[in-house]
Scaffold this motif. Structure first.
Motif, PDB file in Angstrom:
ATOM      1  N   LEU A  11       0.788  -1.227   0.000  1.00  0.00           N
ATOM      2  CA  LEU A  11       0.000   0.000   0.000  1.00  0.00           C
ATOM      3  C   LEU A  11       0.828   1.289   0.000  1.00  0.00           C
ATOM      4  O   LEU A  11       0.545   2.193  -0.791  1.00  0.00           O
ATOM      5  N   PRO A  12       1.868   1.435   0.839  1.00  0.00           N
ATOM      6  CA  PRO A  12       2.634   2.693   0.803  1.00  0.00           C
ATOM      7  C   PRO A  12       3.243   2.977  -0.578  1.00  0.00           C
ATOM      8  O   PRO A  12       3.208   4.121  -1.040  1.00  0.00           O
ATOM      9  N   THR A  14       2.133   1.886  -3.469  1.00  0.00           N
ATOM     10  CA  THR A  14       1.028   2.192  -4.378  1.00  0.00           C
ATOM     11  C   THR A  14       0.567   3.630  -4.185  1.00  0.00           C
ATOM     12  O   THR A  14       0.328   4.347  -5.159  1.00  0.00           O
ATOM     13  N   LEU A  15       0.446   4.062  -2.940  1.00  0.00           N
ATOM     14  CA  LEU A  15       0.053   5.447  -2.666  1.00  0.00           C
ATOM     15  C   LEU A  15       1.077   6.438  -3.203  1.00  0.00           C
ATOM     16  O   LEU A  15       0.718   7.485  -3.742  1.00  0.00           O
ATOM     17  N   LYS A  16       2.352   6.115  -3.055  1.00  0.00           N
ATOM     18  CA  LYS A  16       3.406   6.988  -3.569  1.00  0.00           C
ATOM     19  C   LYS A  16       3.292   7.107  -5.085  1.00  0.00           C
ATOM     20  O   LYS A  16       3.384   8.198  -5.647  1.00  0.00           O
ATOM     21  N   MET A  18       0.606   6.694  -6.883  1.00  0.00           N
ATOM     22  CA  MET A  18      -0.596   7.469  -7.183  1.00  0.00           C
ATOM     23  C   MET A  18      -0.351   8.958  -6.993  1.00  0.00           C
ATOM     24  O   MET A  18      -0.774   9.772  -7.820  1.00  0.00           O
ATOM     25  N   LYS A  19       0.333   9.328  -5.917  1.00  0.00           N
ATOM     26  CA  LYS A  19       0.642  10.742  -5.676  1.00  0.00           C
ATOM     27  C   LYS A  19       1.519  11.298  -6.786  1.00  0.00           C
ATOM     28  O   LYS A  19       1.310  12.421  -7.253  1.00  0.00           O
TER      29      LYS A  19
END
Length: 155
Positions: A11-12, A14-16, A18-19
């Protein structure tokens, strides 16, 4: 259960990603030229996306992604205005600019936000939230510039 834990570990990253993607899209958003009325599209958009997928703000001088425009938070005028500003200007531009180009002491040390774009944001917000005044929209934009400025200063 192990599959869920593996997904949570990813998740971290993936979030990075996406950002990073969102930052690139925001940075590549362009506006319609006042003189030629031609849309300058980013290389990130395919030709099929560039045709008919833009939403023109009131005044027809500024266009944003229709999909992004429809996803803006409409719970409060201030949130809508600030999210729309991020669609039109990059966060870096907002951090290093003001509505007038003057800093808090009155010095011309910052860049001025494009007047036509600010007017388009103002008109769009007033259209979306009838009864809103120009000064309320400008106050929300001023707050967004200040917030971005302070968030860019922090490491």
């Amino acid at each position: 259960m192990a599959e869920i834990i593996d997904c949570l570990r990813e998740l971290p990253e993936t979030l990075k990603l996406m950002k990073d993607c969102i930052a690139k899209v925001n940075a590549s958003m362009t506006h319609v030229s006042d003189n030629s009325m031609s849309i300058s599209m980013s290389s990130a958009m395919s030709p099929s996306e560039s045709e008919g997928e833009m939403h023109f703000l009131p005044g027809k001088s500024v266009a944003v992604s229709k999909r992004s425009f429809l996803r803006l938070n409409r719970t409060r005028m201030t949130v809508f205005a600030q999210e729309l500003a991020v669609l039109i200007f990059s966060k870096d531009t907002l951090a290093n600019s003001t509505l007038t180009g003057r800093n808090g002491r009155g010095d011309m040390t910052k860049g001025q936000l494009d007047v036509a774009k600010v007017q388009a944001i103002t008109d769009a917000v007033i259209e979306e939230f009838p009864g809103t005044t120009v000064s309320e929209v400008r106050a929300a934009l001023r707050r967004k510039c200040t917030n971005e400025h302070f968030s860019h200063k922090r490491p």
